[in-house]
Enzyme design. Structure first.
Site, PDB file in Angstrom:
ATOM      1  N   LYS A 281       7.829  -9.583  -0.063  1.00 48.24           N
ATOM      2  CA  LYS A 281       8.708  -8.367   0.695  1.00 48.24           C
ATOM      3  C   LYS A 281       9.919  -8.884   1.277  1.00 48.24           C
ATOM      4  CE  LYS A 281       4.867  -5.657   2.691  1.00 48.24           C
ATOM      5  NZ  LYS A 281       3.827  -6.026   1.633  1.00 48.24           N
TER       6      LYS A 281
ATOM      7  N   GLY B 111      -0.465  -1.927   0.161  1.00 48.29           N
ATOM      8  CA  GLY B 111      -1.793  -1.837  -0.019  1.00 48.29           C
ATOM      9  C   GLY B 111      -2.723  -2.033   1.088  1.00 48.29           C
ATOM     10  N   ASN B 112      -2.373  -3.009   1.965  1.00 48.46           N
ATOM     11  CA  ASN B 112      -3.164  -3.240   3.150  1.00 48.46           C
ATOM     12  C   ASN B 112      -2.795  -2.100   4.203  1.00 48.46           C
ATOM     13  OD1 ASN B 112      -4.300  -5.502   2.241  1.00 48.46           O
ATOM     14  ND2 ASN B 112      -2.576  -6.725   3.159  1.00 48.46           N
TER      15      ASN B 112
ATOM     16  N   LYS C 140      -1.470 -13.445  -8.183  1.00 51.08           N
ATOM     17  CA  LYS C 140      -1.544 -12.310  -7.330  1.00 51.08           C
ATOM     18  C   LYS C 140      -3.007 -11.805  -7.025  1.00 51.08           C
ATOM     19  CE  LYS C 140      -0.280  -7.662  -6.917  1.00 51.08           C
ATOM     20  NZ  LYS C 140       0.491  -7.713  -5.233  1.00 51.08           N
TER      21      LYS C 140
ATOM     22  N   LYS D 137       4.633  -4.909  -6.131  1.00 47.02           N
ATOM     23  CA  LYS D 137       5.250  -3.359  -5.780  1.00 47.02           C
ATOM     24  C   LYS D 137       6.301  -3.535  -4.928  1.00 47.02           C
ATOM     25  CE  LYS D 137       4.036  -1.996  -1.166  1.00 47.02           C
ATOM     26  NZ  LYS D 137       3.655  -3.590  -0.937  1.00 47.02           N
TER      27      LYS D 137
END
Lengths: 304, 304
Positions: free
Chosen positions: A263, A9-10, A121, A205
């Site tokens: 991640k 997203g970033n 989150k 995600k």
């Protein structure tokens, strides 16, 4: 080779950038320039984050007084539409003649997941303390500190089952580039009766990408973000980039804080379960990361 | 038999109902109860309107002051996510084990379409004159009279080409129920360079459904709404329901006003171009309409 590429997203909307449609469109076009060449050589499945976007959609919905505010499952579906379209259009422009499909994806979570009692989150923009207080009073949202301000925080349960993987596999086998599981997927839960209902959550995600990559038999998973590699310590200034590593080694580091935690966990899970290739790195270096010449490469055997 | 079923926006959200997520979810569940039995006997492609929904999304976006307002192509993509998800989830609950795919669909229009200078398609709720004036001043939106009030009106160009029909055909051939082309599709246009960009418009979902049904080789197209048939005159009180008819006969009536105009045009086009079966009628009677025992049935030969 079947590659799952997860766009952060970033990477699609950089910190401090306004959430304007035009800014997002430009960023997505830049991101796709880095991704599109891989689609010429490999089967490609693209997934993406939605933290900034779902936060914006929630703010827009809360700002309009005409109707009751919208739940996160519906907002998540809206964000899959918004970001999925921008990616599909940019891909169509970058790869004339390519077949592309953007699918909505529902992802099942456990309604008893402890995450529902701990909203951890962050989504949406950073607010001042005064803005966060005003919003909290008006909406019943919860907020957490982030940098110099506050962000809305929501429950982020574990993805348990990706719905629709057979459709994704069918399309990939037919040579179609698939965009799916955006924002971690639309969160749903099964009732004891077997019926499905949407839940108030945002699934991570990267964890959904790992489950998706495993379930569709991907050969490699790339987690693409705005930093060039996993760093040995956090903040980055105090450590060094990790180039090749194993799940065991990564799990020995303490990287839970910041956005790198999920991640690293996602890369470890995919490699542990499939013994295949995962990597984390900068979006612009996607091709080099897939070739193993950039980013942090995670495999079971780091001598590869 | 391959059936394209187009669910009217008004069938999913009745006039004067609030646009709350809970209301939409319930209406979609009711709609799917009427549609799901057809999926047990036929290959089914479902499309849907988005007039109320895209109007709401535009209002929500305009109410939030943090960012520039969102263009209609992006809002259309959001509405495909929102409504497509609600339909997919309701179908999954109604048809355990069925494979379902919800696809975003881009639809190409001609950038020189005269519709861009005449905003004739109403979207969103009905406002009082004072509310419409206030919104027009703040947003530069245009409004048109509707019933006792005013609705926002936007350009509605002709759909020229549905993108992604090969993917839809592939999935249908594999037995997947496909939800696509929601809200008439995300409006895009080709530049002279060949590049594609989104445009500020809302394509009529019935006209897109007719083009879609033609391009994927559908055997029948059902346009499902909140009235039981096409009436010989408008308003309904002064005429009688038309049961079986031909494009030539329908084009001889003057039905352009109200929401029936595009449905009649869509049914005529599909039947004229394919010589197959189109019908217009009430959502709850979908099965009977497909069997020819309810609704207005349009074929080339009305003696069939």
């Amino acid at each position: 080779m079947l590659v799952v590429a997860a766009l952060g997203g970033n990477a699609l909307l950089r910190r401090n950038q306004p959430l304007d449609a035009a800014v997002q469109r430009r960023n997505v076009e830049d991101a796709i320039k880095a991704i599109a060449p891989m689609a010429r050589k490999h089967q490609l499945v693209i997934t993406h984050g939605n933290g900034p976007q779902i936060g914006l959609l929630a703010l827009q919905a809360a700002a309009y007084k005409g109707v009751a505010s919208y739940p996160l499952d519906v907002l998540s579906a809206e964000s899959e539409g918004m970001v999925g379209y921008l990616i599909e259009q940019a891909l169509a422009n970058a790869l004339a003649g390519a077949e592309i499909a953007t699918l909505l994806t529902r992802v099942e979570v456990d309604p008893a997941d402890p995450a529902f009692t701990r909203p951890t989150k962050p989504i949406g923009p950073i607010f001042s303390a005064a803005e966060a207080r005003e919003l909290a009073a008006r909406t019943a949202w919860t907020f957490m500190p982030d940098g110099d301000g506050y962000r809305r925080s929501v429950p982020s349960p574990e993805p348990r089952r990706i719905r629709g993987t057979n459709v994704i596999k069918r399309l990939v086998a037919a040579g179609v580039i698939v965009i799916c599981a955006g924002g971690g997927g639309i969160p749903i839960a099964a009732e004891s009766s077997g019926g499905l209902h949407g839940v108030e959550a945002v699934i991570d995600k990267d964890l959904s990408a790992a489950l998706l990559a495993q379930e569709i038999g991907a050969d490699a998973m790339l987690l693409l973000t705005d930093v060039p590699a996993v760093w040995s310590e956090w903040p980055m200034a105090s450590g060094h980039p990790i180039r090749r590593t194993t799940p065991a080694e990564l799990r020995g580091l303490n990287l839970a804080s910041g956005s790198m935690g999920p991640k690293v966990e996602a890369a470890c899970r995919f490699v542990e379960r499939t013994r295949r290739f995962a990597a984390i790195g900068a979006l612009e270096q996607a091709e080099a990361i897939l070739e193993g010449s950039a980013g942090t490469v995670v495999t079971m055997d780091d001598s590869q």
